[in-house]
Design a protein around this motif. Structure first.
Motif, PDB file in Angstrom:
ATOM      1  N   ALA A  33       0.835  -1.203   0.000  1.00 53.55           N
ATOM      2  CA  ALA A  33       0.000   0.000   0.000  1.00 53.55           C
ATOM      3  C   ALA A  33       0.871   1.255   0.000  1.00 53.55           C
ATOM      4  O   ALA A  33       1.936   1.290   0.616  1.00 53.55           O
ATOM      5  CB  ALA A  33      -0.913   0.011   1.219  1.00 53.55           C
ATOM      6  N   HIS A  34       0.392   2.263  -0.705  1.00 52.82           N
ATOM      7  CA  HIS A  34       1.022   3.582  -0.675  1.00 52.82           C
ATOM      8  C   HIS A  34       0.185   4.454   0.240  1.00 52.82           C
ATOM      9  O   HIS A  34      -1.029   4.543   0.082  1.00 52.82           O
ATOM     10  CB  HIS A  34       1.090   4.173  -2.084  1.00 52.82           C
ATOM     11  CG  HIS A  34       2.070   3.477  -2.953  1.00 52.82           C
ATOM     12  ND1 HIS A  34       1.762   2.341  -3.661  1.00 52.82           N
ATOM     13  CD2 HIS A  34       3.372   3.740  -3.205  1.00 52.82           C
ATOM     14  CE1 HIS A  34       2.824   1.946  -4.325  1.00 52.82           C
ATOM     15  NE2 HIS A  34       3.818   2.779  -4.061  1.00 52.82           N
ATOM     16  N   VAL A  35       0.851   5.067   1.188  1.00 55.16           N
ATOM     17  CA  VAL A  35       0.138   5.846   2.198  1.00 55.16           C
ATOM     18  C   VAL A  35       0.950   7.098   2.537  1.00 55.16           C
ATOM     19  O   VAL A  35       2.175   7.062   2.539  1.00 55.16           O
ATOM     20  CB  VAL A  35      -0.132   4.983   3.458  1.00 55.16           C
ATOM     21  CG1 VAL A  35       1.140   4.476   4.082  1.00 55.16           C
ATOM     22  CG2 VAL A  35      -0.978   5.719   4.468  1.00 55.16           C
ATOM     23  N   THR A  36       0.258   8.178   2.766  1.00 54.41           N
ATOM     24  CA  THR A  36       0.917   9.423   3.160  1.00 54.41           C
ATOM     25  C   THR A  36       1.202   9.362   4.661  1.00 54.41           C
ATOM     26  O   THR A  36       0.297   9.172   5.464  1.00 54.41           O
ATOM     27  CB  THR A  36       0.021  10.630   2.837  1.00 54.41           C
ATOM     28  OG1 THR A  36      -0.286  10.589   1.449  1.00 54.41           O
ATOM     29  CG2 THR A  36       0.722  11.919   3.151  1.00 54.41           C
ATOM     30  N   LEU A  37       2.484   9.513   5.016  1.00 57.10           N
ATOM     31  CA  LEU A  37       2.926   9.403   6.406  1.00 57.10           C
ATOM     32  C   LEU A  37       3.817  10.590   6.753  1.00 57.10           C
ATOM     33  O   LEU A  37       4.367  11.239   5.859  1.00 57.10           O
ATOM     34  CB  LEU A  37       3.699   8.096   6.607  1.00 57.10           C
ATOM     35  CG  LEU A  37       2.887   6.817   6.472  1.00 57.10           C
ATOM     36  CD1 LEU A  37       3.805   5.603   6.367  1.00 57.10           C
ATOM     37  CD2 LEU A  37       1.937   6.669   7.646  1.00 57.10           C
ATOM     38  N   GLY A  42       8.981  15.387  10.647  1.00 56.68           N
ATOM     39  CA  GLY A  42       7.649  15.581  11.197  1.00 56.68           C
ATOM     40  C   GLY A  42       6.964  16.842  10.720  1.00 56.68           C
ATOM     41  O   GLY A  42       5.850  17.142  11.116  1.00 56.68           O
ATOM     42  N   GLU A  43       7.626  17.593   9.834  1.00 58.25           N
ATOM     43  CA  GLU A  43       7.097  18.865   9.350  1.00 58.25           C
ATOM     44  C   GLU A  43       6.117  18.706   8.186  1.00 58.25           C
ATOM     45  O   GLU A  43       5.313  19.579   7.928  1.00 58.25           O
ATOM     46  CB  GLU A  43       8.249  19.774   8.911  1.00 58.25           C
ATOM     47  CG  GLU A  43       9.192  20.148  10.030  1.00 58.25           C
ATOM     48  CD  GLU A  43       8.564  21.090  11.032  1.00 58.25           C
ATOM     49  OE1 GLU A  43       7.856  22.006  10.614  1.00 58.25           O
ATOM     50  OE2 GLU A  43       8.776  20.873  12.238  1.00 58.25           O
ATOM     51  N   SER A  44       6.220  17.600   7.459  1.00 59.14           N
ATOM     52  CA  SER A  44       5.381  17.407   6.285  1.00 59.14           C
ATOM     53  C   SER A  44       4.961  15.941   6.188  1.00 59.14           C
ATOM     54  O   SER A  44       5.383  15.108   6.983  1.00 59.14           O
ATOM     55  CB  SER A  44       6.135  17.831   5.021  1.00 59.14           C
ATOM     56  OG  SER A  44       7.296  17.034   4.871  1.00 59.14           O
ATOM     57  N   GLU A  45       4.125  15.668   5.202  1.00 63.14           N
ATOM     58  CA  GLU A  45       3.713  14.291   4.946  1.00 63.14           C
ATOM     59  C   GLU A  45       4.217  13.884   3.575  1.00 63.14           C
ATOM     60  O   GLU A  45       4.243  14.688   2.639  1.00 63.14           O
ATOM     61  CB  GLU A  45       2.198  14.163   5.012  1.00 63.14           C
ATOM     62  CG  GLU A  45       1.665  14.353   6.419  1.00 63.14           C
ATOM     63  CD  GLU A  45       0.186  14.036   6.520  1.00 63.14           C
ATOM     64  OE1 GLU A  45      -0.532  14.149   5.508  1.00 63.14           O
ATOM     65  OE2 GLU A  45      -0.246  13.681   7.614  1.00 63.14           O
ATOM     66  N   VAL A  92      -1.409   3.342  12.901  1.00 59.96           N
ATOM     67  CA  VAL A  92      -1.001   4.610  12.291  1.00 59.96           C
ATOM     68  C   VAL A  92      -1.198   4.541  10.778  1.00 59.96           C
ATOM     69  O   VAL A  92      -1.703   5.481  10.161  1.00 59.96           O
ATOM     70  CB  VAL A  92       0.469   4.940  12.641  1.00 59.96           C
ATOM     71  CG1 VAL A  92       0.964   6.152  11.867  1.00 59.96           C
ATOM     72  CG2 VAL A  92       0.624   5.148  14.132  1.00 59.96           C
ATOM     73  N   ILE A  93      -0.828   3.414  10.184  1.00 58.82           N
ATOM     74  CA  ILE A  93      -1.016   3.228   8.741  1.00 58.82           C
ATOM     75  C   ILE A  93      -2.503   3.272   8.404  1.00 58.82           C
ATOM     76  O   ILE A  93      -2.924   3.967   7.476  1.00 58.82           O
ATOM     77  CB  ILE A  93      -0.361   1.910   8.270  1.00 58.82           C
ATOM     78  CG1 ILE A  93       1.161   2.013   8.419  1.00 58.82           C
ATOM     79  CG2 ILE A  93      -0.756   1.583   6.830  1.00 58.82           C
ATOM     80  CD1 ILE A  93       1.898   0.712   8.236  1.00 58.82           C
ATOM     81  N   ALA A  94      -3.315   2.553   9.179  1.00 59.59           N
ATOM     82  CA  ALA A  94      -4.760   2.531   8.938  1.00 59.59           C
ATOM     83  C   ALA A  94      -5.355   3.929   9.059  1.00 59.59           C
ATOM     84  O   ALA A  94      -6.153   4.353   8.213  1.00 59.59           O
ATOM     85  CB  ALA A  94      -5.447   1.578   9.910  1.00 59.59           C
ATOM     86  N   GLU A  95      -4.962   4.663  10.081  1.00 59.79           N
ATOM     87  CA  GLU A  95      -5.481   6.017  10.292  1.00 59.79           C
ATOM     88  C   GLU A  95      -5.161   6.913   9.101  1.00 59.79           C
ATOM     89  O   GLU A  95      -6.005   7.679   8.643  1.00 59.79           O
ATOM     90  CB  GLU A  95      -4.879   6.605  11.563  1.00 59.79           C
ATOM     91  CG  GLU A  95      -5.325   8.012  11.873  1.00 59.79           C
ATOM     92  CD  GLU A  95      -4.671   8.552  13.145  1.00 59.79           C
ATOM     93  OE1 GLU A  95      -4.469   9.767  13.187  1.00 59.79           O
ATOM     94  OE2 GLU A  95      -4.362   7.767  14.046  1.00 59.79           O
ATOM     95  N   ASN A  96      -3.937   6.796   8.578  1.00 59.55           N
ATOM     96  CA  ASN A  96      -3.546   7.618   7.441  1.00 59.55           C
ATOM     97  C   ASN A  96      -4.229   7.182   6.156  1.00 59.55           C
ATOM     98  O   ASN A  96      -4.566   8.020   5.321  1.00 59.55           O
ATOM     99  CB  ASN A  96      -2.026   7.645   7.299  1.00 59.55           C
ATOM    100  CG  ASN A  96      -1.396   8.563   8.322  1.00 59.55           C
ATOM    101  OD1 ASN A  96      -1.433   9.763   8.182  1.00 59.55           O
ATOM    102  ND2 ASN A  96      -0.885   7.981   9.392  1.00 59.55           N
TER     103      ASN A  96
END
Length: 123
Positions: A33-37, A42-45, A92-96
């Protein structure tokens, strides 16, 4: 038999080292999966790819799957575009992933910049 084995010959002995269904990476919905993290600073995603489950020193996957993402304790290795790897918990992955989908299930995408855009007079 003569060796004291009382199990029928056609029954395989239980092997605790065989992966159960939740440990099989080819069945894991997050791997690939590709996910924005969050980025390193910690300044950007940043869009990253989940590459595999994190494993302990014996090679066993860390954590336990649960249908409720809050109770899912699996840990994943994620690769960012600059090739650095980081560990993220399944929740965390699921939330994103859920934050990138609207109420109709459509993927919400964004981009940072447009490069090489041209406008023709005929357009």
């Amino acid at each position: 038999d003569i060796h004291g084995n009382h199990e029928p010959a056609d029954v395989a002995p239980h092997n605790s080292h065989l992966p159960n269904e939740q440990d099989r990476e080819e069945l894991d919905q997050y791997i690939g999966a590709h996910v924005t993290l969050p980025s390193k600073d910690g300044e950007s995603e940043i869009l990253a790819k989940v590459i595999h489950r994190k494993r302990d020193s014996n090679g066993h996957p860390i954590g336990t799957s649960n249908p409720n993402p809050i109770l899912d304790t699996r840990i994943y290795q994620v690769e960012f575009p600059d090739s650095h790897h980081a560990e993220f918990a399944a929740n965390v992955i699921a939330e994103n992933i859920f934050s990138q989908v609207d109420s109709d299930g459509h993927n919400l995408s964004f981009f940072e910049e447009v490069i090489g855009h041209r406008r023709l007079d005929s357009a």
